[in-house]
Design a protein around this motif. Sequence first.
Motif, short mmCIF file in Angstrom:
data_model
loop_
_atom_site.label_atom_id
_atom_site.label_comp_id
_atom_site.label_asym_id
_atom_site.label_seq_id
_atom_site.Cartn_x
_atom_site.Cartn_y
_atom_site.Cartn_z
N CYS A 1 0.87 -1.38 -0.01
CA CYS A 1 0.11 -0.13 -0.09
C CYS A 1 0.72 1.30 0.37
O CYS A 1 0.61 2.05 -0.69
CB CYS A 1 -0.97 -0.22 1.11
SG CYS A 1 -1.06 1.50 2.24
N ASP A 2 1.83 1.37 0.73
CA ASP A 2 2.72 2.55 0.83
C ASP A 2 3.31 2.64 -0.46
O ASP A 2 3.32 3.98 -0.84
CB ASP A 2 3.99 2.20 1.89
CG ASP A 2 3.42 2.26 3.10
OD1 ASP A 2 3.61 3.03 3.93
OD2 ASP A 2 2.76 1.19 3.40
N TYR B 1 0.51 4.01 -2.86
CA TYR B 1 0.43 5.25 -2.43
C TYR B 1 1.36 6.37 -2.90
O TYR B 1 0.85 7.50 -3.51
CB TYR B 1 0.25 5.49 -1.10
CG TYR B 1 0.04 6.84 -0.26
CD1 TYR B 1 -1.29 7.18 -0.13
CD2 TYR B 1 1.08 7.47 0.26
CE1 TYR B 1 -1.53 8.53 0.38
CE2 TYR B 1 1.11 8.77 0.62
CZ TYR B 1 -0.39 9.34 0.83
OH TYR B 1 -0.49 10.56 1.28
N GLU B 2 2.49 6.08 -2.85
CA GLU B 2 3.59 7.08 -3.55
C GLU B 2 3.63 7.11 -4.98
O GLU B 2 3.54 8.24 -5.51
CB GLU B 2 5.16 6.79 -2.93
CG GLU B 2 5.18 6.75 -1.62
CD GLU B 2 5.00 8.17 -0.88
OE1 GLU B 2 5.28 9.26 -1.62
OE2 GLU B 2 4.62 8.48 0.21
N LEU C 1 0.63 9.43 -5.85
CA LEU C 1 0.88 10.73 -5.69
C LEU C 1 1.71 11.41 -6.92
O LEU C 1 1.59 12.34 -7.20
CB LEU C 1 1.58 10.98 -4.46
CG LEU C 1 0.50 10.71 -3.17
CD1 LEU C 1 1.54 11.08 -2.00
CD2 LEU C 1 -0.93 11.47 -3.26
N SER D 1 -3.97 12.88 -5.35
CA SER D 1 -3.87 13.77 -3.93
C SER D 1 -4.18 12.71 -2.82
O SER D 1 -5.03 11.71 -3.03
CB SER D 1 -4.98 14.90 -4.10
OG SER D 1 -6.15 14.37 -4.03
N SER D 2 -3.59 12.98 -1.51
CA SER D 2 -3.68 12.36 -0.42
C SER D 2 -5.24 12.36 0.17
O SER D 2 -5.56 13.46 0.19
CB SER D 2 -2.73 12.54 0.49
OG SER D 2 -2.69 11.83 1.91
N GLU E 1 -2.99 9.34 4.63
CA GLU E 1 -1.58 8.67 4.32
C GLU E 1 -1.56 7.15 5.00
O GLU E 1 -2.45 6.73 5.78
CB GLU E 1 -0.55 9.52 5.32
CG GLU E 1 -0.28 10.95 4.71
CD GLU E 1 0.59 11.85 5.57
OE1 GLU E 1 1.08 10.93 6.62
OE2 GLU E 1 0.93 12.82 5.28
N SER F 1 -4.27 3.08 2.77
CA SER F 1 -4.14 4.25 2.84
C SER F 1 -5.25 4.79 1.57
O SER F 1 -6.12 4.09 1.29
CB SER F 1 -2.83 4.97 2.10
OG SER F 1 -2.53 4.17 1.00
N ILE G 1 -6.33 7.62 -1.58
CA ILE G 1 -5.99 8.63 -2.53
C ILE G 1 -7.14 9.22 -3.41
O ILE G 1 -8.08 8.34 -3.58
CB ILE G 1 -4.91 8.47 -3.60
CG1 ILE G 1 -5.18 6.98 -4.31
CG2 ILE G 1 -3.50 7.95 -2.77
CD1 ILE G 1 -5.36 7.24 -5.74
N ASN H 1 -12.08 8.09 -5.41
CA ASN H 1 -11.27 7.79 -4.23
C ASN H 1 -10.83 6.33 -4.37
O ASN H 1 -11.75 5.54 -4.65
CB ASN H 1 -12.07 7.98 -3.00
CG ASN H 1 -12.35 9.45 -2.54
OD1 ASN H 1 -11.62 10.15 -3.18
ND2 ASN H 1 -13.38 9.83 -1.85
N TRP I 1 -9.17 3.35 -2.02
CA TRP I 1 -8.74 2.97 -0.60
C TRP I 1 -7.58 1.80 -0.90
O TRP I 1 -7.85 0.79 -1.52
CB TRP I 1 -9.82 2.57 0.24
CG TRP I 1 -10.68 3.54 0.30
CD1 TRP I 1 -12.09 3.91 -0.09
CD2 TRP I 1 -10.44 4.71 1.18
NE1 TRP I 1 -12.33 5.04 0.04
CE2 TRP I 1 -11.51 5.82 0.95
CE3 TRP I 1 -9.37 5.05 1.85
CZ2 TRP I 1 -11.73 7.00 1.57
CZ3 TRP I 1 -9.52 6.59 2.61
CH2 TRP I 1 -10.63 7.30 2.34
#
Length: 127
Positions: free
Chosen positions: A83-84, A87-88, A91, A96-97, A100, A110, A112, A119, A121
Amino acid sequence: MEYFNLPEGYQTVMPYLILKDAEKFIKFTKDVFAAIEKEKILRDDQQIMHGEITIGDSVIMFAEQNEHFGVQNAGLFVYLDNCDATYEKALAHGASSVMEPSDQNYGRSSGIRDPFGNNWWLTTALI
């Protein structure tokens, strides 16, 4: 209730998004989620009348907005290996976040918002 004649490669319930810039949505999902373009049918004006991508084993259907159908966004929950990192990556590709990455009781999660108003998840499940 039984569902009959479910086409191979489709799930019983699929999101159907109406988007502004559907062509860019395809690129975003390929870049962030390694989506595979499954189908793209164009209208006379060369905008997407019907498109399909797959992420993992799931299909998302979509079309370009028009005078009859305005933008219809969704919230989408996706299980991922990391997920991390996703997420990065999201972005870096214009999202957009919303939330986090953090540890939750169901896994690492997270949120976005993609450049099209949806959206997502993003969750790595607990083992």
